[in-house]
Design an enzyme around this catalytic site. Structure first.
Site, PDB file in Angstrom:
ATOM      1  N   ASP A 124       0.852  -1.187   0.000  1.00 24.09           N
ATOM      2  CA  ASP A 124       0.000   0.000   0.000  1.00 24.09           C
ATOM      3  C   ASP A 124       0.895   1.248   0.000  1.00 24.09           C
ATOM      4  O   ASP A 124       1.825   1.332  -0.791  1.00 24.09           O
ATOM      5  CB  ASP A 124      -0.958  -0.047   1.199  1.00 24.09           C
ATOM      6  CG  ASP A 124      -2.119   0.929   1.090  1.00 24.09           C
ATOM      7  OD1 ASP A 124      -3.128   0.583   0.446  1.00 24.09           O
ATOM      8  OD2 ASP A 124      -2.019   2.037   1.635  1.00 24.09           O
ATOM      9  N   TYR A 175      -3.541  10.958   1.184  1.00 23.75           N
ATOM     10  CA  TYR A 175      -4.078  10.864  -0.168  1.00 23.75           C
ATOM     11  C   TYR A 175      -4.083  12.242  -0.836  1.00 23.75           C
ATOM     12  O   TYR A 175      -3.709  12.383  -2.004  1.00 23.75           O
ATOM     13  CB  TYR A 175      -5.492  10.286  -0.145  1.00 23.75           C
ATOM     14  CG  TYR A 175      -5.541   8.814   0.182  1.00 23.75           C
ATOM     15  CD1 TYR A 175      -5.622   7.862  -0.832  1.00 23.75           C
ATOM     16  CD2 TYR A 175      -5.488   8.363   1.496  1.00 23.75           C
ATOM     17  CE1 TYR A 175      -5.645   6.509  -0.545  1.00 23.75           C
ATOM     18  CE2 TYR A 175      -5.515   7.012   1.794  1.00 23.75           C
ATOM     19  CZ  TYR A 175      -5.591   6.086   0.770  1.00 23.75           C
ATOM     20  OH  TYR A 175      -5.606   4.749   1.062  1.00 23.75           O
ATOM     21  N   HIS A 225      -4.168  -8.017   0.200  1.00 26.82           N
ATOM     22  CA  HIS A 225      -3.559  -6.699   0.360  1.00 26.82           C
ATOM     23  C   HIS A 225      -2.810  -6.564   1.677  1.00 26.82           C
ATOM     24  O   HIS A 225      -1.807  -5.854   1.753  1.00 26.82           O
ATOM     25  CB  HIS A 225      -4.664  -5.639   0.259  1.00 26.82           C
ATOM     26  CG  HIS A 225      -4.170  -4.236   0.237  1.00 26.82           C
ATOM     27  ND1 HIS A 225      -3.440  -3.715  -0.811  1.00 26.82           N
ATOM     28  CD2 HIS A 225      -4.285  -3.223   1.140  1.00 26.82           C
ATOM     29  CE1 HIS A 225      -3.144  -2.439  -0.563  1.00 26.82           C
ATOM     30  NE2 HIS A 225      -3.641  -2.128   0.616  1.00 26.82           N
TER      31      HIS A 225
END
Length: 402
Positions: free
Chosen positions: A175, A317, A373
């Site tokens: 990630d 983000y 993930h």
């Protein structure tokens, strides 16, 4: 060298009392019957977890376990009070490894992985593991200035390693941890001598005819039935990646454009925060929520809630997008340091190997038949061995003085 200050997790009781009151007063919304996870987090699973959180979950027990089983430290670096785990290996040939988490995870993902890396047993490569909380996550303070993107975080982590006395080291992550590992390999290669990632993003190169043929083979009508330029597995990977981009990136758009607007809600409702995080663990894991205990899922949510770092964790983000860092790091620059990649079937982004070769100095590539993930938590034994096999390869790293 800087001074690492031992840190003990101790949440004030008033914060825990407030949390319990909020959980008890949760106002659950209506839902469509028998819709499962189609509209988002499945209501029965969320209600069950919230009830467990209220009646059975024991933060103090989890807090004691985290304090007793891991060595926590803090250090001021680049205007951030960085929290990190520092687990030293007893093995003389241990390599310094910075282990980096992502969102919506935390250092908690690594509690089973770290012992396998620090004390691997005879014949396996050992590591001194440094696992920082990303600035604005868990017990690391949040950046106070705008524009603290991936390059600034990488600069912070490189400086942390240098302050700890590790002038050469390697990096691993998934990630955001994968992107930050690449950033360390790109901009701090004098010190970061190799990276291993369990999520790799690499675009097709427009001027590479093979890449364009591979893309066409994967997406044109009926062409995907005849794997010529890509394998059937690679077509499946690309289809999974395209489906993720189409149906499961709403969170990314919100967090990269207006993170604080969402933060007001998640910072005010622990049940809402859990729902926002829970959906990702269910969707991105091999087996849904089966790999995780209730205590793990709630403790991970607590590391966001109890620290008040919900909004600041979302801002990574925004900063990655608005500084241009994510485009520059992932889509433009070639990573020259030796790179290892572990591909897990439920990973959210999977691309053909030769796309990766165009963006990384790929020296190690392993495709697994299980895991997702959150591989460090789901399949720690597989990830540990892959990391050991890659960084223990003397043909690649034998001349590096760690």
């Amino acid at each position: 060298m800087g001074t690492e200050t031992p840190y003990t997790i101790k949440i004030d009781q008033s914060i825990l009392d407030d949390l319990k009151r909020r959980l008890q007063n949760t106002r659950f919304p209506d839902h469509i019957r028998e819709s499962g996870w189609d509209y988002g987090t499945e209501p029965a699973q969320l209600q069950d977890l919230v009830q467990y959180w209220i009646t059975q979950y024991d933060w103090r027990a989890q807090e004691a376990r985290l304090n007793s089983s891991l060595h926590h430290f803090k250090m001021p670096v680049n205007s951030v009070d960085v929290h990190f785990l520092h687990e030293r290996s007893p093995y003389e040939q241990a390599i310094p490894l910075i282990l980096i988490h992502g969102w919506p995870g935390s250092f908690l993902e690594f509690t089973e992985l770290i012992p396998k890396l620090v004390n691997p047993g005879v014949g396996q490569q050992a590591f001194h593991v440094i696992a920082p909380s990303i600035p604005g996550f868990a017990f690391s303070s949040a950046p106070k200035q705008k524009g603290f993107g991936l390059k600034e975080i990488a600069k912070t982590f490189n400086q942390l390693m240098l302050e700890l006395g590790y002038t050469t080291y390697i990096a691993q992550g998934g990630d955001w941890g994968a992107m930050l590992s690449k950033a360390l390999g790109l901009f701090h290669s004098d010190h970061c001598k190799g990276i291993h990632v369990n999520m790799v993003v690499a675009p097709p190169t427009p001027y590479n005819p093979r890449h364009m043929l591979q893309m066409a083979n994967a997406i044109l009508p009926y062409a995907d039935r005849f794997p010529i330029f890509v394998t059937a597995q690679e077509i499946s990977w690309l289809n999974d990646t395209f489906q993720f981009q189409k149906s499961d990136t709403g969170y990314m758009k919100q967090q990269s454009t207006k993170p604080d607007t969402l933060g007001y809600a998640l910072n005010d409702s622990p049940a809402g925060l859990l729902a926002w995080i829970l959906e990702k663990f269910w969707k991105w894991s091999d087996g849904g929520l089966l790999p995780y205990s209730k205590d793990f899922l709630i403790t991970n949510a607590c590391l966001y809630w109890l620290t008040g770092n919900v909004s600041s964790s979302l801002r990574i983000y925004y900063e990655a997008a608005n500084t241009g860092d994510i485009t520059d790091i992932l889509l433009k620059q070639y990573c020259k340091v030796p790179t290892g990649v572990a591909v897990f079937p439920k990973e959210i982004a999977k691309v053909p190997k030769n796309w990766v070769c165009s963006m990384y100095n790929l020296q190690h590539w392993t495709v697994f038949d299980r895991g997702g993930h959150f591989a460090a938590k789901e399949v720690p034994e597989l990830l540990a061995k892959d990391v050991q096999d890659f960084f223990g390869n003397t043909k690649v790293f034998g001349q590096v003085a760690f």
